[in-house]
Design a protein around this motif. Structure first.
Motif, mmCIF file in Angstrom:
data_model
loop_
_atom_site.group_PDB
_atom_site.id
_atom_site.type_symbol
_atom_site.label_atom_id
_atom_site.label_comp_id
_atom_site.label_asym_id
_atom_site.label_seq_id
_atom_site.Cartn_x
_atom_site.Cartn_y
_atom_site.Cartn_z
ATOM 1 N N GLU A 10 -2.614 -51.709 13.440
ATOM 2 C CA GLU A 10 -3.341 -50.752 14.281
ATOM 3 C C GLU A 10 -3.481 -49.403 13.571
ATOM 4 O O GLU A 10 -4.451 -48.680 13.783
ATOM 5 C CB GLU A 10 -2.607 -50.563 15.608
ATOM 6 N N LYS A 11 -2.510 -49.077 12.740
ATOM 7 C CA LYS A 11 -2.582 -47.822 11.979
ATOM 8 C C LYS A 11 -3.810 -47.820 11.086
ATOM 9 O O LYS A 11 -4.521 -46.810 10.977
ATOM 10 C CB LYS A 11 -1.302 -47.645 11.158
ATOM 11 N N ASP A 12 -4.081 -48.948 10.428
ATOM 12 C CA ASP A 12 -5.272 -49.049 9.587
ATOM 13 C C ASP A 12 -6.549 -48.958 10.427
ATOM 14 O O ASP A 12 -7.529 -48.334 10.022
ATOM 15 C CB ASP A 12 -5.254 -50.372 8.817
ATOM 16 N N ARG A 13 -6.536 -49.588 11.616
ATOM 17 C CA ARG A 13 -7.721 -49.550 12.471
ATOM 18 C C ARG A 13 -7.999 -48.119 12.941
ATOM 19 O O ARG A 13 -9.150 -47.684 12.982
ATOM 20 C CB ARG A 13 -7.518 -50.458 13.681
ATOM 21 N N LEU A 14 -6.934 -47.386 13.259
ATOM 22 C CA LEU A 14 -7.122 -46.013 13.712
ATOM 23 C C LEU A 14 -7.636 -45.113 12.598
ATOM 24 O O LEU A 14 -8.339 -44.142 12.853
ATOM 25 C CB LEU A 14 -5.812 -45.462 14.264
ATOM 26 N N ARG A 15 -7.289 -45.447 11.359
ATOM 27 C CA ARG A 15 -7.816 -44.675 10.239
ATOM 28 C C ARG A 15 -9.340 -44.795 10.178
ATOM 29 O O ARG A 15 -10.049 -43.816 9.980
ATOM 30 C CB ARG A 15 -7.188 -45.155 8.934
ATOM 31 N N ASP A 16 -9.827 -46.021 10.391
ATOM 32 C CA ASP A 16 -11.278 -46.227 10.431
ATOM 33 C C ASP A 16 -11.886 -45.545 11.651
ATOM 34 O O ASP A 16 -12.989 -44.978 11.571
ATOM 35 C CB ASP A 16 -11.591 -47.726 10.464
ATOM 36 N N PHE A 17 -11.186 -45.595 12.773
ATOM 37 C CA PHE A 17 -11.661 -44.959 13.994
ATOM 38 C C PHE A 17 -11.812 -43.454 13.770
ATOM 39 O O PHE A 17 -12.787 -42.836 14.205
ATOM 40 C CB PHE A 17 -10.664 -45.236 15.123
ATOM 41 N N GLU A 18 -10.845 -42.853 13.059
ATOM 42 C CA GLU A 18 -10.892 -41.416 12.799
ATOM 43 C C GLU A 18 -12.119 -41.064 11.957
ATOM 44 O O GLU A 18 -12.801 -40.066 12.219
ATOM 45 C CB GLU A 18 -9.617 -40.982 12.076
ATOM 46 N N LYS A 19 -12.398 -41.894 10.958
ATOM 47 C CA LYS A 19 -13.566 -41.628 10.113
ATOM 48 C C LYS A 19 -14.853 -41.697 10.925
ATOM 49 O O LYS A 19 -15.746 -40.846 10.780
ATOM 50 C CB LYS A 19 -13.607 -42.633 8.968
ATOM 51 N N GLU A 20 -14.957 -42.707 11.794
ATOM 52 C CA GLU A 20 -16.151 -42.843 12.627
ATOM 53 C C GLU A 20 -16.295 -41.661 13.581
ATOM 54 O O GLU A 20 -17.398 -41.128 13.770
ATOM 55 C CB GLU A 20 -16.084 -44.147 13.423
ATOM 56 N N ALA A 21 -15.188 -41.240 14.193
ATOM 57 C CA ALA A 21 -15.235 -40.128 15.141
ATOM 58 C C ALA A 21 -15.629 -38.830 14.443
ATOM 59 O O ALA A 21 -16.436 -38.047 14.958
ATOM 60 C CB ALA A 21 -13.879 -39.977 15.834
ATOM 61 N N SER A 22 -15.065 -38.593 13.256
ATOM 62 C CA SER A 22 -15.412 -37.379 12.511
ATOM 63 C C SER A 22 -16.874 -37.397 12.098
ATOM 64 O O SER A 22 -17.580 -36.377 12.186
ATOM 65 C CB SER A 22 -14.508 -37.246 11.279
ATOM 66 N N HIS A 23 -17.355 -38.565 11.663
ATOM 67 C CA HIS A 23 -18.765 -38.684 11.274
ATOM 68 C C HIS A 23 -19.676 -38.406 12.461
ATOM 69 O O HIS A 23 -20.668 -37.654 12.339
ATOM 70 C CB HIS A 23 -19.025 -40.080 10.719
ATOM 71 N N SER A 24 -19.355 -38.969 13.622
ATOM 72 C CA SER A 24 -20.166 -38.744 14.822
ATOM 73 C C SER A 24 -20.142 -37.276 15.224
ATOM 74 O O SER A 24 -21.160 -36.713 15.649
ATOM 75 C CB SER A 24 -19.653 -39.602 15.977
ATOM 76 N N HIS A 25 -18.979 -36.646 15.078
ATOM 77 C CA HIS A 25 -18.868 -35.233 15.433
ATOM 78 C C HIS A 25 -19.756 -34.372 14.535
ATOM 79 O O HIS A 25 -20.466 -33.475 15.016
ATOM 80 C CB HIS A 25 -17.415 -34.792 15.326
ATOM 81 N N PHE A 26 -19.736 -34.645 13.246
ATOM 82 C CA PHE A 26 -20.562 -33.851 12.326
ATOM 83 C C PHE A 26 -22.052 -34.100 12.564
ATOM 84 O O PHE A 26 -22.875 -33.193 12.365
ATOM 85 C CB PHE A 26 -20.186 -34.166 10.882
ATOM 86 N N LEU A 27 -22.407 -35.299 13.003
ATOM 87 C CA LEU A 27 -23.807 -35.556 13.357
ATOM 88 C C LEU A 27 -24.231 -34.689 14.546
ATOM 89 O O LEU A 27 -25.339 -34.151 14.578
ATOM 90 C CB LEU A 27 -24.013 -37.034 13.688
ATOM 91 N N ARG A 28 -23.332 -34.552 15.534
ATOM 92 C CA ARG A 28 -23.655 -33.700 16.680
ATOM 93 C C ARG A 28 -23.757 -32.245 16.261
ATOM 94 O O ARG A 28 -24.590 -31.495 16.779
ATOM 95 C CB ARG A 28 -22.594 -33.874 17.769
ATOM 96 N N LEU A 29 -22.902 -31.835 15.309
ATOM 97 C CA LEU A 29 -23.009 -30.469 14.797
ATOM 98 C C LEU A 29 -24.349 -30.253 14.092
ATOM 99 O O LEU A 29 -24.996 -29.205 14.240
ATOM 100 C CB LEU A 29 -21.858 -30.185 13.822
ATOM 101 N N ARG A 30 -24.771 -31.257 13.325
ATOM 102 C CA ARG A 30 -26.042 -31.158 12.613
ATOM 103 C C ARG A 30 -27.213 -31.046 13.585
ATOM 104 O O ARG A 30 -28.187 -30.355 13.330
ATOM 105 C CB ARG A 30 -26.207 -32.374 11.713
ATOM 106 N N GLU A 31 -27.084 -31.736 14.732
ATOM 107 C CA GLU A 31 -28.148 -31.688 15.723
ATOM 108 C C GLU A 31 -28.140 -30.390 16.523
ATOM 109 O O GLU A 31 -29.036 -30.151 17.333
ATOM 110 C CB GLU A 31 -28.016 -32.875 16.675
ATOM 111 N N GLY A 32 -27.108 -29.584 16.322
ATOM 112 C CA GLY A 32 -27.078 -28.271 16.961
ATOM 113 C C GLY A 32 -26.531 -28.261 18.363
ATOM 114 O O GLY A 32 -26.829 -27.350 19.143
ATOM 115 N N SER A 33 -25.721 -29.243 18.724
ATOM 116 C CA SER A 33 -25.138 -29.275 20.065
ATOM 117 C C SER A 33 -24.211 -28.079 20.249
ATOM 118 O O SER A 33 -23.254 -27.899 19.500
ATOM 119 C CB SER A 33 -24.364 -30.578 20.264
ATOM 120 N N ALA A 34 -24.519 -27.251 21.260
ATOM 121 C CA ALA A 34 -23.747 -26.023 21.475
ATOM 122 C C ALA A 34 -22.292 -26.326 21.796
ATOM 123 O O ALA A 34 -21.368 -25.693 21.286
ATOM 124 C CB ALA A 34 -24.379 -25.205 22.598
#
Length: 554
Positions: free
Chosen positions: A485-509
């Motif tokens: 599960e530790k390995d799975r959460l590492r991938d989950f963290e990468k996906e969450a960070s990527h999604s967050h930066f996409l929202r930042l790029r889109e200018g979400s206040a």
């Protein structure tokens, strides 16, 4: 077929139905619990949406009692108002009745489909969300199968000479039938299971419609009693909503029973068959209680507050939650096995405190005040005190002669205790600071961002429970699952960070305002998960399943 064999088959079918209902509910809670709780919190301010959300949540969880307990806990924490909570519970009762209606249709084809698909999904992946989805499918298949089994098991009762006598007795004594149905529901802890049993028996011509409606009213009484009994030891704020539900639904069932027995209205308008009449009566009753509950919500809320306050001592002689009994018996130090057992008991208590902290911290991200923050910080002080006491106790124990296994267990307990203390520090010194920052800035996460955080937190909390179990059971399979599960959460963290930066790029206040809190929280949760996973390394090392850097491949 003898009567005892018939009853045995019927008992087995009912047991399968109860198990299947619980299987579906636990699957939904584990896979989607945090999302459902977030939805409920977000919609509770609107009375109409509170009813709709309560209905949907009861259908998903297949339990109005689960929704009542959930809403009661929110009300006790101040997240929702008591009157809005009561309306959500009214909706949950309707949702529970609709589940019975859905399951009354001919769903025979779902049995092989759900069992085959659910088993395939469950066995084909190690991802928790998919495995829980497979569990839900299997549960639905077993639930439909149990209804068929009840019908088949009750078929021989048509020829019973005793059953008509029993039915005639209860038809002539509706009060006893009403109370018997209430007791049956309380024993089942499920109004859905109780009504489905009545419907199955009615479908075989074993229960007349008038008696069925009387017993359905009893089912509603029994269902309204479950939550108040389960929360009887909870804080007063948690008990208000369940007590209010008892006042409305329990008293309402008694009032409707009185009217039904006095007027003796025709029941044909409820449906063309007896099962339809029973189900529709169940739905109609809960709709009536909802409509009556809207204008009476304020009165019922005040009455339930008064009842809870009347049953709560004004000044208890001693707050039980403040009592701490240490398991670290100094007289046992001369016997290392006993000393290690005492230390294990104390470490388990630290685990329980850390679990409370980890559970509570995510709730504070949505609703917190200074009292909540101080209470959580006080728990960390408790962890620190126990951590120091355990280390000193084990240090004294090592002076005595120990076997190699006992020495390894001693080091394992010390290591676990250190890691638990570090987890508590991360929660209080890092995550609690994020809570204060969010509270001071009146910041709000985006819906997608909050879903990512709550899902990540749910996975870490589930892993924490696995780690605590391994500390006691020393089960290598569970330990291996935790490290995977530790390995799975590492991938989950990468996906969450990527999604967050996409929202930042889109200018979400909202994403911009909460960016640092979002990313820091993910980082803190990942660090907590790593500490928890490392607690099980000694078990894996002992079994030869851990290499210098990673799990060995099987």
């Amino acid at each position: 077929m003898s009567g005892s064999v018939v009853l045995l088959h019927l008992a087995g079918a009912v047991a399968l139905m109860l198990y299947a209902t619980r299987m579906v509910r636990t699957g939904v809670e584990r896979a989607y619990g945090d999302v459902l709780r977030h939805r409920l919190r977000a919609t509770m301010k609107n009375p109409f949406m509170a009813v709709i959300t309560g209905t949907a949540l009861a259908i998903a969880l297949q339990s109005s009692t689960a929704v009542t307990l959930l809403v009661g806990s929110f009300a006790g924490s101040g997240i929702v108002g008591g009157m809005a909570g009561q309306l959500a519970v009214r909706g949950a009762e309707i949702g529970s009745a609709l589940v019975v209606k859905i399951l009354s249709f001919n769903l025979t084809l779902l049995v092989p489909i759900c069992l085959a698909a659910g088993t395939t999904v469950f066995l084909a992946t190690e991802r928790r969300s998919w495995r829980q989805f497979g569990r839900i499918l299997v549960g639905i298949g077993l639930l439909v199968l149990s209804l068929e089994m009840i019908g088949q098991a009750s078929e021989p009762l048509r020829d019973s000479k005793l059953l008509p006598v029993i039915v005639d007795y209860f038809s002539g004594d509706p009060i006893t039938a009403y109370l018997l149905a209430a007791l049956m529901t309380w024993l089942f802890h499920s109004s859905i299971a109780a009504v489905l049993l009545l419907v199955a028996l009615a479908g075989r011509g074993l229960i007349p419609p008038e008696l069925g409606i009387v017993m359905v009213l009893g089912v509603n009484l029994g269902s309204s009693v479950i939550a108040p009994l389960l929360t009887r030891a909870s804080p007063p704020g948690v008990r208000v909503v369940p007590v209010g539900n008892l006042l409305m639904r329990g008293a309402g069932s008694l009032a409707v029973l009185t009217l039904f027995l006095s007027i003796e209205p025709p029941v044909a308008f409820l449906g063309s068959t007896v099962p339809d009449q029973i189900i529709n009566a169940h739905i109609a009753f809960n709709v009536i209680i909802l409509l009556a509950g809207i204008p009476l919500a304020a009165l019922v809320y005040r009455a339930s507050q008064a009842i809870v306050a009347w049953g709560t001592p004004a000044q208890p002689p001693e707050a039980l939650e403040t009592i701490e009994i240490s398991a670290l018996d100094e007289s046992a130090l001369d016997t290392p096995s006993l000393a290690l057992a005492n230390a294990t008991r104390e470490v388990v208590r630290v685990c329980e405190t850390v679990e409370v902290m980890l559970t509570r911290i995510i709730e504070l991200y949505e609703h917190a005040d200074e009292a909540d923050i101080k209470a959580l910080a006080a728990l960390d002080d408790r962890v620190d005190r126990k951590h120091a006491a355990i280390k000193i106790y084990l240090a004294k124990a090592t002076i005595r002669q120990m076997t190699e296994d006992e020495a390894l267990r001693c080091q394992e307990l010390i290591g676990a205790c250190v890691k638990l203390e570090q987890v508590g520090d991360i929660i209080v010194r890092n995550m609690l600071i994020h809570v204060q920052k969010k509270l001071a800035g009146h910041l709000q996460f985006t819906e997608e961002g909050w879903h990512e955080l709550s899902s990540f937190h749910a996975s870490v909390l589930a892993n924490a429970r696995l780690a605590f179990n391994v500390l006691i059971s020393r089960d290598a399979r569970t330990a291996r699952q935790l490290v995977q599960e530790k390995d799975r959460l590492r991938d989950f963290e990468k996906e969450a960070s990527h999604s967050h930066f996409l929202r930042l790029r889109e200018g979400s206040a909202k994403s911009v305002e909460t960016s640092s809190i979002h990313l820091d929280t993910i980082r803190d949760l990942k660090q907590i998960n790593s500490l928890l996973a490392s607690m099980v390394y000694p078990v894996l090392e002992e079994q030869g399943l851990l290499s210098d850097s990673r799990l060995k491949a099987l």
